[in-house]
Each structure stands twice: as structure tokens, then as C-alpha cells.
Scaffold this motif. Sequence first.
Motif, PDB file in Angstrom:
ATOM      1  N   TRP A 206     -15.113  -1.491  11.832  1.00 16.89           N
ATOM      2  CA  TRP A 206     -13.870  -1.961  11.228  1.00 16.89           C
ATOM      3  C   TRP A 206     -14.221  -2.846  10.034  1.00 16.89           C
ATOM      4  N   ASN A 207     -13.429  -2.755   8.984  1.00 15.80           N
ATOM      5  CA  ASN A 207     -13.619  -3.606   7.803  1.00 15.80           C
ATOM      6  C   ASN A 207     -12.882  -4.917   8.015  1.00 15.80           C
ATOM      7  N   VAL A 208     -13.580  -6.025   7.784  1.00 16.65           N
ATOM      8  CA  VAL A 208     -12.930  -7.334   7.938  1.00 16.65           C
ATOM      9  C   VAL A 208     -12.695  -7.931   6.552  1.00 16.65           C
ATOM     10  N   LEU A 209     -11.449  -8.284   6.297  1.00 18.69           N
ATOM     11  CA  LEU A 209     -11.081  -8.833   4.989  1.00 18.69           C
ATOM     12  C   LEU A 209     -10.589 -10.259   5.157  1.00 18.69           C
TER      13      LEU A 209
ATOM     14  N   ASP B 147      -9.985  -1.203  -2.802  1.00 24.32           N
ATOM     15  CA  ASP B 147     -11.443  -0.996  -2.883  1.00 24.32           C
ATOM     16  C   ASP B 147     -11.955  -0.298  -1.625  1.00 24.32           C
ATOM     17  N   ILE B 148     -11.564  -0.834  -0.483  1.00 28.84           N
ATOM     18  CA  ILE B 148     -12.055  -0.302   0.798  1.00 28.84           C
ATOM     19  C   ILE B 148     -11.653   1.160   0.978  1.00 28.84           C
ATOM     20  N   ILE B 149     -10.420   1.494   0.581  1.00 25.27           N
ATOM     21  CA  ILE B 149      -9.978   2.881   0.810  1.00 25.27           C
ATOM     22  C   ILE B 149     -10.345   3.795  -0.362  1.00 25.27           C
ATOM     23  N   GLY B 150     -11.024   3.226  -1.378  1.00 22.08           N
ATOM     24  CA  GLY B 150     -11.502   4.046  -2.497  1.00 22.08           C
ATOM     25  C   GLY B 150     -10.395   4.518  -3.417  1.00 22.08           C
ATOM     26  N   GLU B 151      -9.393   3.670  -3.595  1.00 25.45           N
ATOM     27  CA  GLU B 151      -8.247   4.066  -4.440  1.00 25.45           C
ATOM     28  C   GLU B 151      -8.065   3.133  -5.622  1.00 25.45           C
ATOM     29  N   GLN B 152      -9.086   2.380  -5.960  1.00 30.40           N
ATOM     30  CA  GLN B 152      -8.958   1.390  -7.057  1.00 30.40           C
ATOM     31  C   GLN B 152      -8.796   2.085  -8.388  1.00 30.40           C
TER      32      GLN B 152
ATOM     33  N   LEU C 258       0.839  -1.202   0.000  1.00 30.54           N
ATOM     34  CA  LEU C 258       0.000   0.000   0.000  1.00 30.54           C
ATOM     35  C   LEU C 258       0.873   1.251   0.000  1.00 30.54           C
ATOM     36  N   PHE C 259       1.935   1.213   0.791  1.00 33.38           N
ATOM     37  CA  PHE C 259       2.843   2.364   0.833  1.00 33.38           C
ATOM     38  C   PHE C 259       3.399   2.617  -0.574  1.00 33.38           C
ATOM     39  N   ASP C 260       3.898   1.567  -1.225  1.00 36.28           N
ATOM     40  CA  ASP C 260       4.519   1.736  -2.547  1.00 36.28           C
ATOM     41  C   ASP C 260       3.504   2.245  -3.573  1.00 36.28           C
ATOM     42  N   TYR C 261       2.303   1.677  -3.511  1.00 36.14           N
ATOM     43  CA  TYR C 261       1.258   2.065  -4.474  1.00 36.14           C
ATOM     44  C   TYR C 261       0.869   3.532  -4.289  1.00 36.14           C
ATOM     45  N   LEU C 262       0.598   3.911  -3.062  1.00 40.38           N
ATOM     46  CA  LEU C 262       0.138   5.290  -2.798  1.00 40.38           C
ATOM     47  C   LEU C 262       1.274   6.296  -2.995  1.00 40.38           C
TER      48      LEU C 262
ATOM     49  N   ASP D 298      -2.107 -10.579  -3.791  1.00 46.20           N
ATOM     50  CA  ASP D 298      -2.664  -9.706  -4.847  1.00 46.20           C
ATOM     51  C   ASP D 298      -4.144  -9.447  -4.632  1.00 46.20           C
ATOM     52  N   ILE D 299      -4.863 -10.541  -4.350  1.00 47.94           N
ATOM     53  CA  ILE D 299      -6.322 -10.417  -4.161  1.00 47.94           C
ATOM     54  C   ILE D 299      -6.614  -9.551  -2.946  1.00 47.94           C
ATOM     55  N   ILE D 300      -5.884  -9.783  -1.870  1.00 47.58           N
ATOM     56  CA  ILE D 300      -6.101  -9.003  -0.645  1.00 47.58           C
ATOM     57  C   ILE D 300      -5.801  -7.526  -0.914  1.00 47.58           C
ATOM     58  N   PHE D 301      -4.728  -7.286  -1.646  1.00 46.93           N
ATOM     59  CA  PHE D 301      -4.340  -5.899  -1.912  1.00 46.93           C
ATOM     60  C   PHE D 301      -5.427  -5.165  -2.703  1.00 46.93           C
TER      61      PHE D 301
END
Length: 196
Positions: free
Chosen positions: A173-176, A191-196, A22-26, A183-186
Motif C-alpha cells: 500500500w502507498n502511504v501518503l 503521481d502514484i497512479i501515473g496520471e500527472q 480525483l473523480f473530477d480530474y479523471l 492540492d499537494i496531496i492531490f
Amino acid sequence: MGKIIVLEGLDKSGKTTQARLLFDYLNDKYPGQIDLFSFPDYSTKIGEEIRSFLDGKVQYNPQTKHMLLSANRWEKKENILESLKSGKTIILNRYYQSNLVYGLANGLDFEWLSTLDRGMPKEDITIILDVSPRVSYLRSIANNFILDEFEKSREFLEKVRFNYLELAKVCNWNVLHSENSSDIIFKSILDIIGEQ
Ligand SMILES: Nc1ncnc2c1ncn2[C@@H]1O[C@H](COP(=O)(O)OP(=O)(O)O)[C@@H](O)[C@H]1O
Ligand SMILES: Cc1cn([C@H]2C[C@H](O)[C@@H](COP(=O)(O)OP(=O)(O)O)O2)c(=O)[nH]c1=O
């Protein structure tokens, strides 16, 4: 963005892996605008003490352990506020939520535990990476990790998982489900943080 995103879950649920992804992506998308903090932060004096009791080298009662784990966050309060002030988004690999679920599993009172972190910056999004204690354990032995004091008992981890799932219902809290590939989890996290 300017948000606080918390990744939580049992030991070896994939928090460090996902926090890094997430850090690298954002950071690619918003260069220099993302900070990542991990708790416990073992680099401080209090962090060293936490490492010692997790390794069984010193003994404390549960209250002292969970106060030290909370104090370790208070040490970082100014750093977190500084990041927020400059508009950065913060990814937290564990936060006060860990102290609630592990503390409850250690027999402590919910209100008492909540008070320890009262006044720390509030998160915007909490994501629980949910795995069974069995998967947590299998990932540990696959990587020859040494189990710390909180990881040794399957029964204890069952309680912690139960606490995550119960508190998720009332704390938003969101449960995943996190026994899938990274990859799937990421993708689900984006999706959850609205950054897809
Ligand atoms: N989705 C996954 N599937 C299988 N193994 C994983 C997955 N995510 C992480 N791992 C592996 O499990 C171990 C623990 O992952 P890590 O991200 O360090 O978890 P945590 O920070 O929650 O303890 C590492 O060896 C990592 O490579
Ligand atoms: C941050 C934190 C962790 N913990 C527990 C969860 C873990 O069992 C243990 C250590 O955290 P952990 O994330 O496993 O550290 P590492 O992966 O670097 O070994 O401390 C708490 O009980 N309260 C807290 O506030």
C-alpha cells in the motif's frame, strides 16, 4: 485506464475530498469512464444497520459489525463488476482494507477478517492518506462532526493508524503524508497512479 484505485485512511483524513478531486480530474480526461463508490454505503438496508451501530443506537459484537461492513461490499459486487466490464476506472472511498485495520483494532483475527472479503474484485492501487489521530480529531471538532462509535477513542485510532502503517509494508500500500494542503496531496495521488 480500467483500474481499481482505493483511498484509505483514518476518519477525516481527506478521503472524500481526494476521491471527489480525483473523480473530477479523471472524468474530465476520460469522460464517462470513471465510477466512484464509497463504503460504508449507507443507502442500503445493511448500510442503515451500519449507521445505527456507528451511532450507538444498536449494539452488536465486533464480529457482527465487521461482517455487516463486509456484507455491505458484497451487496455492491455486481455493480463493481459491471463498471469493470465496461472498462471503467473505479475509485473506492474505503474498501476491505478498512475492515482489516479497524477489525484488528477491535481485537479480531486477521485471517478471519481477510476471509470476509475473499472473492471481491482486487484493487490495483491502494493509497493510505496518513494523518495523526490528533489531526483527525481537530478536523472533526472544527466542522462540528458528531463522532461515531469507532472515532470516539484516541487510543483506538492510534491502533488503527499503526495497523495501516504496518500492513502497508507487507501489502504494497502507498502511504501518503496527508497533513498538507489538499492540492499537494492531490498532486502526490496523481503521481502514484501515473496520471500527472
Ligand atoms: N488536506 C486537508 N487539510 C485540511 N482540511 C482538510 C484536508 N482535506 C480535507 N479536509 C477537511 O477535513 C474534513 C474531513 O475531510 P473528508 O475529505 O470528508 O475526510 P474523510 O472522507 O477521510 O472522512 C472536511 O471538513 C474537509 O474539508
Ligand atoms: C468500510 C468500512 C468502514 N469501517 C469503519 C471506519 C469508520 O470508522 C466507520 C465509518 O466509515 P466512515 O468512512 O467514517 O463513514 P463516514 O465518513 O461516511 O461517516 O466504519 C470499518 O471498520 N470497516 C469497513 O469495512
